[in-house]
Design an enzyme around this catalytic site. Structure first.
Site, PDB file in Angstrom:
ATOM      1  N   LYS A  68      98.168 -26.397  15.242  1.00 12.13           N
ATOM      2  CA  LYS A  68      98.129 -24.947  15.513  1.00 12.13           C
ATOM      3  C   LYS A  68      97.677 -24.691  16.951  1.00 12.13           C
ATOM      4  O   LYS A  68      97.131 -25.595  17.604  1.00 12.13           O
ATOM      5  CB  LYS A  68      97.167 -24.285  14.521  1.00 12.13           C
ATOM      6  CG  LYS A  68      95.739 -24.822  14.606  1.00 12.13           C
ATOM      7  CD  LYS A  68      94.920 -24.466  13.381  1.00 12.13           C
ATOM      8  CE  LYS A  68      93.525 -25.066  13.512  1.00 12.13           C
ATOM      9  NZ  LYS A  68      92.715 -24.854  12.307  1.00 12.13           N
TER      10      LYS A  68
ATOM     11  N   TYR B  61      82.866 -13.963  44.738  1.00 16.59           N
ATOM     12  CA  TYR B  61      82.499 -12.625  44.269  1.00 16.59           C
ATOM     13  C   TYR B  61      80.992 -12.493  44.090  1.00 16.59           C
ATOM     14  O   TYR B  61      80.341 -13.403  43.566  1.00 16.59           O
ATOM     15  CB  TYR B  61      83.183 -12.331  42.929  1.00 16.59           C
ATOM     16  CG  TYR B  61      84.654 -11.997  43.069  1.00 16.59           C
ATOM     17  CD1 TYR B  61      85.059 -10.895  43.815  1.00 16.59           C
ATOM     18  CD2 TYR B  61      85.626 -12.775  42.469  1.00 16.59           C
ATOM     19  CE1 TYR B  61      86.412 -10.577  43.945  1.00 16.59           C
ATOM     20  CE2 TYR B  61      86.969 -12.471  42.588  1.00 16.59           C
ATOM     21  CZ  TYR B  61      87.354 -11.373  43.334  1.00 16.59           C
ATOM     22  OH  TYR B  61      88.687 -11.070  43.463  1.00 16.59           O
TER      23      TYR B  61
HETATM   24  C1  PLP Z   1      92.062 -26.069  12.107  1.00 17.73           C
HETATM   25  C2  PLP Z   1      92.046 -26.629  10.739  1.00 17.73           C
HETATM   26  C3  PLP Z   1      91.898 -28.007  10.533  1.00 17.73           C
HETATM   27  C4  PLP Z   1      91.557 -28.970  11.645  1.00 17.73           C
HETATM   28  O1  PLP Z   1      90.164 -28.905  11.888  1.00 17.73           O
HETATM   29  P1  PLP Z   1      89.425 -29.805  13.004  1.00 17.73           P
HETATM   30  O2  PLP Z   1      87.987 -29.436  12.854  1.00 17.73           O
HETATM   31  O3  PLP Z   1      89.968 -29.402  14.333  1.00 17.73           O
HETATM   32  O4  PLP Z   1      89.700 -31.223  12.700  1.00 17.73           O
HETATM   33  C5  PLP Z   1      92.038 -28.479   9.242  1.00 17.73           C
HETATM   34  N1  PLP Z   1      92.272 -27.633   8.204  1.00 17.73           N
HETATM   35  C6  PLP Z   1      92.378 -26.294   8.367  1.00 17.73           C
HETATM   36  C7  PLP Z   1      92.599 -25.435   7.181  1.00 17.73           C
HETATM   37  C8  PLP Z   1      92.249 -25.746   9.632  1.00 17.73           C
HETATM   38  O5  PLP Z   1      92.326 -24.414   9.784  1.00 17.73           O
END
Ligand code: PLP
Length: 360
Positions: free
Chosen positions: A52, A262
C-alpha cells in the site's frame, strides 16, 4: 472480463528531460533478501507483502516486481485506486484490498479488475453478496478497533455465507512486549474455528518477530521489507533498502554574522563555506529532520544550517572543501536507526517521500 483488462501503461519519459538533482535508489537485492528472510522467519507460513501507499513511498513499479520475483504471491493495498499499478506486475487475484467495499461501484470495479476485497463489516458482506458475491477475504477485529467484524458476529449467517479465502486480523501492539498480543492471537484462533476460510493471516512485520504461533498460514510484512526494524529480534535479518542523494546547487561563502534560510535561525559565527542542496520538505525531508542533523559526503558529516525549505536545505561544507555545484551528497534515510528519526517514525519517513524524489 478479467482477462481482457488492459492495465494502463506508465507515461513515456521525455528523452530531453535532464537527470534530476535528487535521487532515491531502492537496493533491489536488499528488498528481495528482506522478503526471503521474512518468509523464512514466518516458518511454515508464507510471507505476503504490504504494498500500500506506493510500497511505503518506495515505488510500486520498482518494488512489486522484485517481491514477485523473490516468490511473493499475496499483495495488500488499502485503496481500489492502488490496484491497477500493482496489477501491471502480478495477477490481480493476488491483490487484496484492505479497505473493502463501500459502494456498488467498488464491487463492480473489484470484479472488473479481479482484485479481492477484504470484507470488514456485516454491511460490506451484504453489499458484496447482493452484487454477486464470490471469493473475498474477511477481517475480524481482535482489539485494534479500526476495521473488521466483531468476533461476536462470527456465526451471523451473512458472514457464514461468504466465500472466504483469507481470514485476517491485525495486531495493535506487535512492536511491544504486551499481553495484548497473545490475547489477540487467541481471539483470532477462536474466530478461525467459527468461520469457514482457506487461509489465516495475523502477523505484520513485528508480528513475525513474535514467533511461529503468530504466523498462521500467511504473514503480511510491510515496514521490514523496506528496511525497518520494529523489534530487536529482526536485527541482523533485515538490510537497508533506501538510499537518498541530492546535488549541491550552489556553494556560497558566508561572513561572520550572516544568516541562513527562512527566519534567519542560523547566524554564521565565523567565515564559512556552505552549500545549498536540492532537497526539501516537499520531497519528504521534513523540517523536523533539520536541526542537529547532517548530510554526508564520502563518510564526512555536513551539518544542516537553518531551516529546511520546500526545495532546498543549506549545509556546512567545512568537512568537504572540494565540494562544488553538482556534487552529490548523501541524505540519511536509514529507517532502522531510530536516532535519525527524530520526531518521525520509520513508517512516516518512508510514506512522506515526495513525488520528485521518487521520480528522480
Ligand atoms: C499496513 C498493514 C500491514 C503491514 O504492517 P507493517 O507494520 O508495515 O509490517 C499488515 N496488515 C495490515 C492490515 C496493514 O494495514
Amino acid at each position: 472480463m478479467i482477462d481482457s483488462y488492459l492495465p494502463e501503461m506508465p507515461p513515456v519519459p521525455d528523452p530531453l528531460l535532464p537527470p534530476a538533482s535528487l535521487r532515491l535508489t531502492v537496493v533491489r537485492e536488499a528488498l528481495a533478501a528482506n522478503w526471503r528472510a521474512l518468509d523464512t522467519l514466518s516458518g511454515s507460513a508464507a510471507a505476503g507483502a504490504a504494498v500500500k501507499a506506493d510500497c511505503y513511498g518506495l515505488g510500486t513499479d520498482t518494488c512489486v516486481p522484485v517481491l514477485r520475483d523473490a516468490g511473493c504471491r499475496t499483495f495488500f493495498v488499502a485503496h481500489w485506486s492502488e490496484v491497477a499499478a500493482v496489477a501491471r506486475h502480478v495477477p490481480a487475484d493476488q491483490i487484496a484490498v484492505l479497505h473493502g467495499v463501500l459502494s456498488e461501484a467498488d464491487c463492480a470495479y473489484a470484479r472488473h479488475i479481479g482484485a479481492i476485497p477484504v470484507i470488514n463489516s456485516r454491511e460490506q458482506a451484504m453489499l458484496w453478496q447482493s452484487t454477486g458475491g464470490g471469493r473475498c477475504h474477511l477481517m475480524v477485529d481482535t482489539g485494534i478497533n479500526r476495521l473488521g467484524i466483531a468476533p461476536s458476529q462470527a456465526h451471523d449467517p451473512v458472514i457464514q455465507a461468504l466465500a472466504i479465502d483469507i481470514l485476517l486480523s491485525h495486531l495493535a501492539s506487535a512492536d511491544e512486549r504486551t499481553a495484548m498480543n497473545r490475547m489477540q492471537a487467541e481471539l483470532f484462533a477462536e474466530a478461525a474455528a467459527a468461520i469457514p476460510h482457506q487461509r489465516l493471516s495475523l502477523a505484520n512485520s513485528a508480528g513475525i518477530a513474535l514467533g511461529e504461533s503468530f504466523a498462521f498460514d500467511l504473514t503480511r510484512p510491510g515496514l521490514a521489507l523496506y528496511g525497518g526494524i520494529p523489534r530487536p529480534e529482526l536485527d541482523g535479518h533485515i538490510r537497508p533498502v533506501v538510499r537518498v542523494e541530492a546535488q549541491i546547487l550552489q556553494c556560497r561563502d558566508l561572513a561572520p554574522g550572516e544568516a541562513v534560510g527562512y527566519n534567519a535561525t542560523f547566524i554564521a559565527p565565523t567565515h564559512m563555506r556552505v552549500g545549498t542542496v536540492s532537497i526539501g520538505y516537499a520531497d519528504g525531508f521534513l523540517r523536523s529532520r533539520g536541526p542537529g542533523n547532517a548530510f554526508g559526503h564520502q563518510g564526512r558529516a555536513l551539518p544542516l544550517l537553518g531551516r529546511v525549505s520546500m526545495d532546498m536545505v543549506v549545509v556546512d561544507l567545512a568537512a568537504a572543501p572540494e565540494a562544488v555545484a553538482g556534487t552529490w551528497v548523501d541524505v540519511p534515510w536509514n529507517i532502522a536507526d531510530a536516532a535519525q528519526q527524530n520526531a518521525l517514525t520509520a513508517y512516516e519517513m518512508l510514506t512522506v517521500i515526495g513525488r520528485r524524489l521518487k521520480n528522480g
